[in-house]
Design a protein around this motif. Structure first.
Motif, PDB file in Angstrom:
ATOM      1  N   VAL A 218       4.854  33.381  35.608  1.00  0.00           N
ATOM      2  CA  VAL A 218       4.644  34.553  34.760  1.00  0.00           C
ATOM      3  C   VAL A 218       4.328  34.099  33.348  1.00  0.00           C
ATOM      4  O   VAL A 218       4.749  33.016  32.912  1.00  0.00           O
ATOM      5  CB  VAL A 218       5.884  35.478  34.754  1.00  0.00           C
ATOM      6  CG1 VAL A 218       6.152  36.038  36.130  1.00  0.00           C
ATOM      7  CG2 VAL A 218       7.106  34.733  34.235  1.00  0.00           C
ATOM      8  N   SER A 219       3.580  34.912  32.644  1.00  0.00           N
ATOM      9  CA  SER A 219       3.300  34.636  31.238  1.00  0.00           C
ATOM     10  C   SER A 219       4.564  34.860  30.424  1.00  0.00           C
ATOM     11  O   SER A 219       5.393  35.721  30.742  1.00  0.00           O
ATOM     12  CB  SER A 219       2.184  35.555  30.744  1.00  0.00           C
ATOM     13  OG  SER A 219       2.094  35.513  29.331  1.00  0.00           O
ATOM     14  N   ALA A 220       4.714  34.090  29.358  1.00  0.00           N
ATOM     15  CA  ALA A 220       5.859  34.292  28.469  1.00  0.00           C
ATOM     16  C   ALA A 220       5.827  35.681  27.857  1.00  0.00           C
ATOM     17  O   ALA A 220       6.861  36.217  27.449  1.00  0.00           O
ATOM     18  CB  ALA A 220       5.863  33.227  27.376  1.00  0.00           C
ATOM     19  N   GLU A 221       4.630  36.293  27.828  1.00  0.00           N
ATOM     20  CA  GLU A 221       4.475  37.632  27.253  1.00  0.00           C
ATOM     21  C   GLU A 221       4.575  38.734  28.304  1.00  0.00           C
ATOM     22  O   GLU A 221       4.480  39.915  27.972  1.00  0.00           O
ATOM     23  CB  GLU A 221       3.124  37.735  26.545  1.00  0.00           C
ATOM     24  CG  GLU A 221       2.910  36.700  25.458  1.00  0.00           C
ATOM     25  CD  GLU A 221       1.503  36.739  24.919  1.00  0.00           C
ATOM     26  OE1 GLU A 221       1.049  37.833  24.510  1.00  0.00           O
ATOM     27  OE2 GLU A 221       0.828  35.689  24.927  1.00  0.00           O
ATOM     28  N   TYR A 222       4.729  38.332  29.567  1.00  0.00           N
ATOM     29  CA  TYR A 222       4.913  39.318  30.628  1.00  0.00           C
ATOM     30  C   TYR A 222       6.304  39.940  30.493  1.00  0.00           C
ATOM     31  O   TYR A 222       7.174  39.408  29.795  1.00  0.00           O
ATOM     32  CB  TYR A 222       4.753  38.650  31.988  1.00  0.00           C
ATOM     33  CG  TYR A 222       4.948  39.555  33.186  1.00  0.00           C
ATOM     34  CD1 TYR A 222       4.014  40.527  33.493  1.00  0.00           C
ATOM     35  CD2 TYR A 222       6.067  39.416  34.008  1.00  0.00           C
ATOM     36  CE1 TYR A 222       4.180  41.352  34.597  1.00  0.00           C
ATOM     37  CE2 TYR A 222       6.238  40.227  35.116  1.00  0.00           C
ATOM     38  CZ  TYR A 222       5.289  41.200  35.405  1.00  0.00           C
ATOM     39  OH  TYR A 222       5.465  42.017  36.483  1.00  0.00           O
ATOM     40  N   GLY A 223       6.544  41.038  31.141  1.00  0.00           N
ATOM     41  CA  GLY A 223       7.860  41.658  31.115  1.00  0.00           C
ATOM     42  C   GLY A 223       7.991  42.671  32.225  1.00  0.00           C
ATOM     43  O   GLY A 223       6.997  43.108  32.821  1.00  0.00           O
ATOM     44  N   CYS A 224       9.239  43.049  32.531  1.00  0.00           N
ATOM     45  CA  CYS A 224       9.487  44.050  33.554  1.00  0.00           C
ATOM     46  C   CYS A 224      10.792  44.760  33.226  1.00  0.00           C
ATOM     47  O   CYS A 224      11.479  44.432  32.254  1.00  0.00           O
ATOM     48  CB  CYS A 224       9.548  43.420  34.944  1.00  0.00           C
ATOM     49  SG  CYS A 224      11.013  42.390  35.201  1.00  0.00           S
ATOM     50  N   GLY A 225      11.171  45.713  34.048  1.00  0.00           N
ATOM     51  CA  GLY A 225      12.386  46.470  33.811  1.00  0.00           C
ATOM     52  C   GLY A 225      13.651  45.791  34.257  1.00  0.00           C
ATOM     53  O   GLY A 225      14.745  46.347  34.115  1.00  0.00           O
ATOM     54  N   ALA A 226      13.536  44.559  34.799  1.00  0.00           N
ATOM     55  CA  ALA A 226      14.713  43.831  35.271  1.00  0.00           C
ATOM     56  C   ALA A 226      15.085  42.704  34.317  1.00  0.00           C
ATOM     57  O   ALA A 226      15.676  41.704  34.724  1.00  0.00           O
ATOM     58  CB  ALA A 226      14.457  43.280  36.669  1.00  0.00           C
ATOM     59  N   HIS A 227      14.749  42.837  33.041  1.00  0.00           N
ATOM     60  CA  HIS A 227      15.086  41.834  32.034  1.00  0.00           C
ATOM     61  C   HIS A 227      16.598  41.654  31.963  1.00  0.00           C
ATOM     62  O   HIS A 227      17.368  42.600  32.141  1.00  0.00           O
ATOM     63  CB  HIS A 227      14.535  42.282  30.676  1.00  0.00           C
ATOM     64  CG  HIS A 227      14.573  41.228  29.620  1.00  0.00           C
ATOM     65  ND1 HIS A 227      15.709  40.915  28.927  1.00  0.00           N
ATOM     66  CD2 HIS A 227      13.600  40.417  29.139  1.00  0.00           C
ATOM     67  CE1 HIS A 227      15.442  39.959  28.048  1.00  0.00           C
ATOM     68  NE2 HIS A 227      14.167  39.636  28.161  1.00  0.00           N
ATOM     69  N   SER A 228      17.035  40.431  31.702  1.00  0.00           N
ATOM     70  CA  SER A 228      18.471  40.141  31.702  1.00  0.00           C
ATOM     71  C   SER A 228      19.226  40.880  30.597  1.00  0.00           C
ATOM     72  O   SER A 228      20.443  41.049  30.690  1.00  0.00           O
ATOM     73  CB  SER A 228      18.691  38.632  31.546  1.00  0.00           C
ATOM     74  OG  SER A 228      18.116  38.167  30.325  1.00  0.00           O
ATOM     75  N   ASP A 229      18.547  41.333  29.565  1.00  0.00           N
ATOM     76  CA  ASP A 229      19.197  42.057  28.462  1.00  0.00           C
ATOM     77  C   ASP A 229      19.095  43.571  28.619  1.00  0.00           C
ATOM     78  O   ASP A 229      19.486  44.312  27.702  1.00  0.00           O
ATOM     79  CB  ASP A 229      18.575  41.651  27.119  1.00  0.00           C
ATOM     80  CG  ASP A 229      18.836  40.192  26.780  1.00  0.00           C
ATOM     81  OD1 ASP A 229      19.777  39.626  27.360  1.00  0.00           O
ATOM     82  OD2 ASP A 229      18.093  39.625  25.962  1.00  0.00           O
ATOM     83  N   MET A 230      18.551  44.026  29.751  1.00  0.00           N
ATOM     84  CA  MET A 230      18.396  45.456  29.961  1.00  0.00           C
ATOM     85  C   MET A 230      19.771  46.108  30.111  1.00  0.00           C
ATOM     86  O   MET A 230      20.636  45.607  30.821  1.00  0.00           O
ATOM     87  CB  MET A 230      17.546  45.731  31.202  1.00  0.00           C
ATOM     88  CG  MET A 230      17.078  47.174  31.315  1.00  0.00           C
ATOM     89  SD  MET A 230      15.972  47.650  29.969  1.00  0.00           S
ATOM     90  CE  MET A 230      14.592  46.551  30.290  1.00  0.00           C
TER      91      MET A 230
END
Length: 267
Positions: A218-230
Motif C-alpha cells: 500500500v502507498s504510505a498515503e493510502y488509508g482505510c477505515g480500519a486505521h489503528s487510531d480509529m
C-alpha cells in the motif's frame, strides 16, 4: 491469390475502367464466383482496379479486386492481379500481438513458467553471487549480503523500481483510490503498516490488518477505515435515530369471535 494472363479486347487508356467483363472473366477463370461489380479505380494511365462483391463463407464485407492493364498501341487487356481485400465493415482478425506481450497480470497459475527476458529492462545483473545468503548463523556476513541483494544474480533496475512504484501508486491501494479518499488517516501513521526496505521505504509498505488490505503493498498515503487510531462511535442507537423503547407498547387482547363489523370484540 494471384492471376496473370492476357485477354484480347479493344483498349484505350481511360477505357480500362470499362473492362468489367474482362475482370469478371478473370475471376471466373480462377474458379471464383464474383458478385456485383462495385466500382473501378484508375491506377495510373494504363491500369485500373475493378472491385466485386465476394460471396465467400466467413468473409463478410470482403471484395475481389482485379487489376487490369494495357499499353499504348496495343489491343490487349492484361489481367495483372486478382486479390481478395477487406472492404468497409469487413470482418477482420485482431492485430497480431506477440505472446510475450499478451500475458496479463493474473494469467500465471500453478505450474506455469514465465521467464524474464535476458534483456528485461526491469532487471540488472548483480555484482556477486555468494550462494550462502540464508545460512543459519545470523552473525555471518552472508546474512548482510542477502539483505543487500548480493546473493541474487539479478536485481531490480531503476526502471523496474519506478514502474512498480507508479503501478502501486496508481492502483487500488494508492492515494487516489475511493477507499483512500474517504479515509481519515493515512497508512504511514497506522500501527498495521510495515514499511518496505530500501529506496521504496518512504513511499510504500505492507498492510498487516487482516480486515483491510492484508498482505498488499500500500502507498504510505493510502488509508482505510480500519486505521489503528480509529475510535469506535459512542452512544446508543444509530447516528441517525434514537434508540426505540419497545416497552411502551400496549398489548391488547382480541377475542377470537371478533369480526370486521366488531373490531373491539364486542357482541
Amino acid at each position: 491469390m494471384l492471376h496473370t494472363g492476357t485477354v484480347t479486347g479493344v483498349v484505350d487508356g481511360p477505357r480500362l475502367l470499362d473492362a468489367v467483363d474482362i475482370a469478371r472473366a478473370a475471376l471466373i477463370e480462377d474458379g471464383h464466383r464474383p458478385g456485383e461489380h462495385r466500382h473501378a479505380v484508375a491506377e495510373g494511365e494504363w491500369a485500373a482496379a475493378h472491385y466485386f462483391d465476394a460471396d465467400l463463407i466467413g468473409y463478410r464485407g470482403w471484395q475481389w479486386c482485379v487489376v487490369v492493364a494495357g499499353a499504348p498501341g496495343s489491343d490487349e487487356v492484361t489481367v495483372s492481379e486478382v486479390v481478395l481485400l477487406p472492404g468497409d465493415g469487413a470482418l477482420l482478425s485482431p492485430s497480431w500481438v506477440p505472446w510475450s506481450k499478451r500475458v496479463a497480470p493474473g494469467d500465471l497459475s500453478a505450474g506455469d513458467v514465465l521467464a524474464a527476458d535476458p534483456d528485461d529492462v526491469r532487471l540488472v545483473p548483480n555484482q556477486i553471487d555468494t550462494g550462502d545468503e540464508f545460512v543459519a548463523d545470523p552473525d555471518e556476513i552472508a546474512q548482510i549480503s542477502g539483505a543487500l541483494g548480493l546473493g541474487r544474480k539479478r536485481l531490480l533496475s531503476r526502471e523496474g523500481r519506478d514502474e512498480a512504484a507508479q503501478r502501486w501508486y496508481d492502483g487500488d491501494f494508492g492515494p487516489g483510490s475511493e477507499m483512500a479518499q474517504a479515509a481519515q488517516f493515512p497508512c504511514c501513521t497506522c500501527g498495521f503498516y510495515i514499511p518496505l526496505s530500501g529506496s521504496l521505504r518512504a513511499a510504500f509498505g505492507a498492510c498487516a490488518n487482516e480486515f483491510s488490505a492484508d498482505a498488499h503493498v500500500v502507498s504510505a498515503e493510502y488509508g482505510c477505515g480500519a486505521h489503528s487510531d480509529m475510535v469506535a462511535p459512542k452512544g446508543e442507537g444509530t447516528p441517525a435515530f434514537d434508540a426505540f423503547d419497545d416497552g411502551v407498547l400496549e398489548i391488547v387482547a382480541v377475542s377470537a369471535g371478533a369480526g370486521a363489523d366488531d373490531p373491539d370484540g364486542r357482541s
